[in-house]
Motif scaffolding. Structure first.
Motif, PDB file in Angstrom:
ATOM      1  N   MET A 226       1.005  -0.969  -0.042  1.00 58.12           N
ATOM      2  CA  MET A 226       0.229  -0.017   0.383  1.00 58.12           C
ATOM      3  C   MET A 226       0.765   1.655   0.024  1.00 58.12           C
ATOM      4  N   ALA A 227       1.470   1.666   0.208  1.00 57.00           N
ATOM      5  CA  ALA A 227       2.864   2.699   0.689  1.00 57.00           C
ATOM      6  C   ALA A 227       3.572   2.850  -0.839  1.00 57.00           C
ATOM      7  N   THR A 228       3.914   1.838  -1.098  1.00 58.89           N
ATOM      8  CA  THR A 228       4.805   1.466  -2.225  1.00 58.89           C
ATOM      9  C   THR A 228       4.356   2.448  -3.259  1.00 58.89           C
ATOM     10  N   SER A 229       2.468   1.701  -3.426  1.00 58.01           N
ATOM     11  CA  SER A 229       1.443   1.824  -4.324  1.00 58.01           C
ATOM     12  C   SER A 229       0.733   3.501  -4.614  1.00 58.01           C
ATOM     13  N   LEU A 230       1.356   3.868  -3.275  1.00 57.44           N
ATOM     14  CA  LEU A 230       0.576   5.507  -3.020  1.00 57.44           C
ATOM     15  C   LEU A 230       1.045   6.424  -4.287  1.00 57.44           C
ATOM     16  N   THR A 231       2.480   6.883  -4.235  1.00 57.00           N
ATOM     17  CA  THR A 231       3.268   7.847  -5.448  1.00 57.00           C
ATOM     18  C   THR A 231       3.492   6.410  -6.670  1.00 57.00           C
ATOM     19  N   THR A 232       3.118   7.924  -7.822  1.00 50.89           N
ATOM     20  CA  THR A 232       3.526   7.320  -9.374  1.00 50.89           C
ATOM     21  C   THR A 232       4.601   6.988  -9.016  1.00 50.89           C
ATOM     22  N   PRO A 233       4.830   5.634 -10.214  1.00 49.08           N
ATOM     23  CA  PRO A 233       6.660   4.899 -10.318  1.00 49.08           C
ATOM     24  C   PRO A 233       7.783   6.349 -10.909  1.00 49.08           C
ATOM     25  N   CYS A 234       9.082   7.249 -10.018  1.00 49.44           N
ATOM     26  CA  CYS A 234       9.529   7.613 -10.597  1.00 49.44           C
ATOM     27  C   CYS A 234      10.730   7.390 -11.633  1.00 49.44           C
ATOM     28  N   PRO A 235      10.599   7.710 -12.722  1.00 48.04           N
ATOM     29  CA  PRO A 235      11.599   6.976 -14.064  1.00 48.04           C
ATOM     30  C   PRO A 235      12.690   7.172 -13.364  1.00 48.04           C
ATOM     31  N   VAL A 236      14.167   5.987 -13.774  1.00 53.68           N
ATOM     32  CA  VAL A 236      15.077   6.153 -13.299  1.00 53.68           C
ATOM     33  C   VAL A 236      15.956   5.773 -14.832  1.00 53.68           C
ATOM     34  N   ARG A 237      16.270   6.707 -15.686  1.00 54.26           N
ATOM     35  CA  ARG A 237      17.580   6.190 -16.322  1.00 54.26           C
ATOM     36  C   ARG A 237      18.633   5.884 -16.762  1.00 54.26           C
ATOM     37  N   PHE A 238      18.850   5.869 -16.956  1.00 52.45           N
ATOM     38  CA  PHE A 238      20.434   5.363 -17.740  1.00 52.45           C
ATOM     39  C   PHE A 238      20.821   5.576 -19.022  1.00 52.45           C
ATOM     40  N   GLY A 239      20.981   6.550 -19.272  1.00 53.48           N
ATOM     41  CA  GLY A 239      21.512   6.830 -20.909  1.00 53.48           C
ATOM     42  C   GLY A 239      19.247   6.224 -21.489  1.00 53.48           C
ATOM     43  N   THR A 240      19.547   5.150 -22.810  1.00 56.68           N
ATOM     44  CA  THR A 240      18.541   4.505 -23.468  1.00 56.68           C
ATOM     45  C   THR A 240      17.538   3.850 -22.498  1.00 56.68           C
ATOM     46  N   ALA A 241      18.223   3.023 -21.105  1.00 54.37           N
ATOM     47  CA  ALA A 241      17.316   2.208 -20.462  1.00 54.37           C
ATOM     48  C   ALA A 241      17.087   2.943 -19.551  1.00 54.37           C
ATOM     49  N   VAL A 242      15.768   1.998 -18.840  1.00 57.60           N
ATOM     50  CA  VAL A 242      14.762   2.442 -17.881  1.00 57.60           C
ATOM     51  C   VAL A 242      15.191   1.393 -16.820  1.00 57.60           C
ATOM     52  N   LEU A 243      15.055   1.702 -15.595  1.00 55.93           N
ATOM     53  CA  LEU A 243      15.210   0.939 -14.456  1.00 55.93           C
ATOM     54  C   LEU A 243      13.965   1.346 -13.914  1.00 55.93           C
ATOM     55  N   ARG A 244      13.217  -0.667 -13.560  1.00 55.21           N
ATOM     56  CA  ARG A 244      11.624  -0.705 -13.497  1.00 55.21           C
ATOM     57  C   ARG A 244      11.970  -2.062 -12.649  1.00 55.21           C
ATOM     58  N   THR A 245      11.447  -1.387 -11.359  1.00 51.74           N
ATOM     59  CA  THR A 245      11.487  -2.531 -10.316  1.00 51.74           C
ATOM     60  C   THR A 245      10.514  -3.120  -9.652  1.00 51.74           C
ATOM     61  N   HIS A 246      10.157  -4.102  -8.982  1.00 54.08           N
ATOM     62  CA  HIS A 246       9.308  -5.054  -8.727  1.00 54.08           C
ATOM     63  C   HIS A 246       9.463  -5.776  -7.510  1.00 54.08           C
ATOM     64  N   HIS A 247       8.423  -6.761  -7.049  1.00 55.81           N
ATOM     65  CA  HIS A 247       8.557  -7.187  -6.035  1.00 55.81           C
ATOM     66  C   HIS A 247       9.511  -8.566  -6.054  1.00 55.81           C
ATOM     67  N   GLY A 248      10.195  -8.207  -5.232  1.00 54.23           N
ATOM     68  CA  GLY A 248      11.268  -9.797  -4.850  1.00 54.23           C
ATOM     69  C   GLY A 248      11.701 -10.980  -3.864  1.00 54.23           C
ATOM     70  N   PRO A 249      11.958 -11.305  -4.597  1.00 52.68           N
ATOM     71  CA  PRO A 249      12.073 -13.179  -3.165  1.00 52.68           C
ATOM     72  C   PRO A 249      11.493 -12.619  -1.973  1.00 52.68           C
ATOM     73  N   ALA A 250      12.195 -11.641  -1.158  1.00 51.82           N
ATOM     74  CA  ALA A 250      12.106 -11.263  -0.017  1.00 51.82           C
ATOM     75  C   ALA A 250      10.421 -11.122   0.068  1.00 51.82           C
TER      76      ALA A 250
END
Length: 341
Positions: A226-250
Motif C-alpha cells: 500500500m505504501a509503495t503504490s501511493l505515489t507514481t513511479p519515478c523514472p530512473v534512466r541510464f542512457g536509453t534504458a529505464v530501470l523498473r522495480t518489481h516485488h523481490g524474493p523476500a
C-alpha cells in the motif's frame, strides 16, 4: 588530485564484499545449527513419533527463519538493467555495466558490475548500501558517498532516494519498511508463543497463535504494497534504458510463509474439533490427560469448574479413622435408646 597527475576524480579500488548480507548469514547459521542439533538427537526417538517430530521441528524452524531473514533482507523490491552509461564525473567515456537496485525495509542496496568487469583499466564491481533505519541518516551516508567518489551510476541512483529528492521515494519506502518491519516482529513473537503453547496441553491456542503469525505476515505485505503504490513511479534512466522495480524474493517468500501459517492454523483448529485425540498423538501428548472444565458463569477462562460429589459418575468411599467410627456408632446407639424410651 592535480598533484597526483589525475585529471578526473580518483576512485579507489572497490572494497571486498561478503557473498551475502552478514545479518542473513548469522540468522541462517543459528537456525541451521538448531536443525543439525535436532538431527543428532532424532535417532533417539522411536516409532512414528520420530516422523511427527521431524515434520514439526523442520516446519517451525523454517517459519521462524523466514520471518527473521526477510526482516533484514534487502530484496523486497528489486530491479536491474543493462546499459551503456558514463562512469566518472566530468569524463566523456562510457562503460557497459549492469546496474542493480535492491530495496529492503531498512535501506537500499545498489550494485554496479561491468560487462566485462575490467574496463578503463579498472575493476568495475561495486556493492553499496544506504540505510535509513535504526537512527541511520540517509542524507549523511549519501554525502559520504560523494566524498568517497563513487561512480556516477551509483550516485545517481542513490540520489533518487534522498529526503530532498523530488521523486519522494525516501518517505514512500521508509514508511513502508517501518510498518512492515513492525508487523514482522509481532509475527515473530506469535511464532515464539506458538512453539510454547504447542509444547503444553493447550494445542488449540497454539493453532490460534500460528494463525495469528500468518495474519501479521500478510499485514506486513499489505502495508508494504500500500505504501509503495501511493505515489507514481519515478523514472530512473541510464542512457536509453529505464530501470523498473518489481516485488523481490523476500516479498514472495513472506507471502508463501504467511499463507502456510494460516493454512496450518486452520487445519489445527478444525482437527482439534473433529479429531482431538489424533491431534494430541501428533504432538506426542497423551489422549487421557486430565482437562479442566471452564465455566463461563464462574469467571470464564480464569476460574476452573470442578465436579462436585453428586456429579461424579463413580461412588467415592472416604475412609474414616477408628475414633471417628466409634463416635458415630455411639451417637446412633444413643438415638435408638431415646426412641425406645
Amino acid at each position: 588530485m592535480a598533484a597526483l597527475g589525475h585529471t578526473f576524480p580518483f576512485y579507489t579500488d572497490p572494497k571486498p564484499t561478503f557473498p551475502m548480507d552478514t545479518a542473513l548469514a548469522v540468522i541462517i547459521t543459528i537456525f541451521l545449527t538448531a536443525l543439525v542439533t535436532f538431527f543428532i538427537i532424532l535417532p533417539g526417538i522411536r516409532g512414528k513419533t520420530r516422523l511427527f517430530w521431524l515434520l514439526r521441528v523442520v516446519t517451525s524452524l523454517f517459519i521462524g527463519a523466514v520471518i527473521l531473514a526477510v526482516n533484514f533482507s534487502s530484496e523486497w523490491s528489486v530491479g536491474q538493467v543493462s546499459t551503456n552509461t558514463t562512469y566518472k564525473a566530468f569524463s566523456p567515456e562510457w562503460v557497459s555495466v549492469d546496474v542493480g537496485l535492491q530495496i529492503g525495509l531498512g535501506g537500499v542496496n545498489i550494485t554496479l558490475t561491468g560487462t566485462p568487469v575490467q574496463q578503463l583499466n579498472e575493476t568495475i564491481n561495486y556493492n553499496e548500501e544506504f540505510k535509513w533505519h535504526l537512527g541511520e541518516d540517509y542524507a549523511e551516508e549519501y554525502a559520504k558517498a560523494l566524498e568517497k567518489g563513487l561512480p556516477d551510476p551509483v550516485l545517481y541512483l542513490a540520489e533518487k532516494f534522498t529526503p530532498r529528492s523530488p521523486c519522494g521515494l525516501y518517505n514512500q519506502y521508509r514508511l513502508a519498511g517501518h510498518y512492515a518491519s513492525a508487523m514482522l516482529w509481532v509475527a515473530f513473537l506469535c511464532w515464539l508463543l506458538t512453539n510454547v503453547m504447542l509444547s503444553m496441553p493447550v494445542l488449540v491456542y497454539g493453532g490460534h497463535m500460528l494463525l495469528a503469525t500468518g495474519i501479521f505476515q500478510l499485514l506486513a505485505l499489505f502495508f508494504f504494497s500500500m505504501a509503495t503504490s501511493l505515489t507514481t513511479p519515478c523514472p530512473v534512466r541510464f542512457g536509453t534504458a529505464v530501470l523498473r522495480t518489481h516485488h523481490g524474493p523476500a516479498f514472495w517468500i513472506t507471502l508463501t510463509t504467511g499463507l502456510l501459517c494460516m493454512l496450518l492454523g486452520l487445519v489445527m483448529a478444525v482437527a482439534h474439533r473433529m479429531q482431538p485425540h489424533r491431534v494430541k498423538t501428533f504432538f506426542n501428548q497423551s489422549a487421557e490427560d486430565p482437562v479442566l472444565e471452564w465455566s463461563p458463569e464462574e469467571g470464564g477462562l480464569l476460574s476452573p469448574r470442578y465436579r462436585s460429589m453428586a456429579e461424579s459418575l463413580e461412588p467415592q468411599d472416604i475412609p474414616l479413622s477408628v475414633a471417628s467410627y466409634d463416635a458415630c456408632f455411639k451417637e446412633e446407639h444413643s438415638k435408638e435408646l431415646d426412641c425406645a424410651l
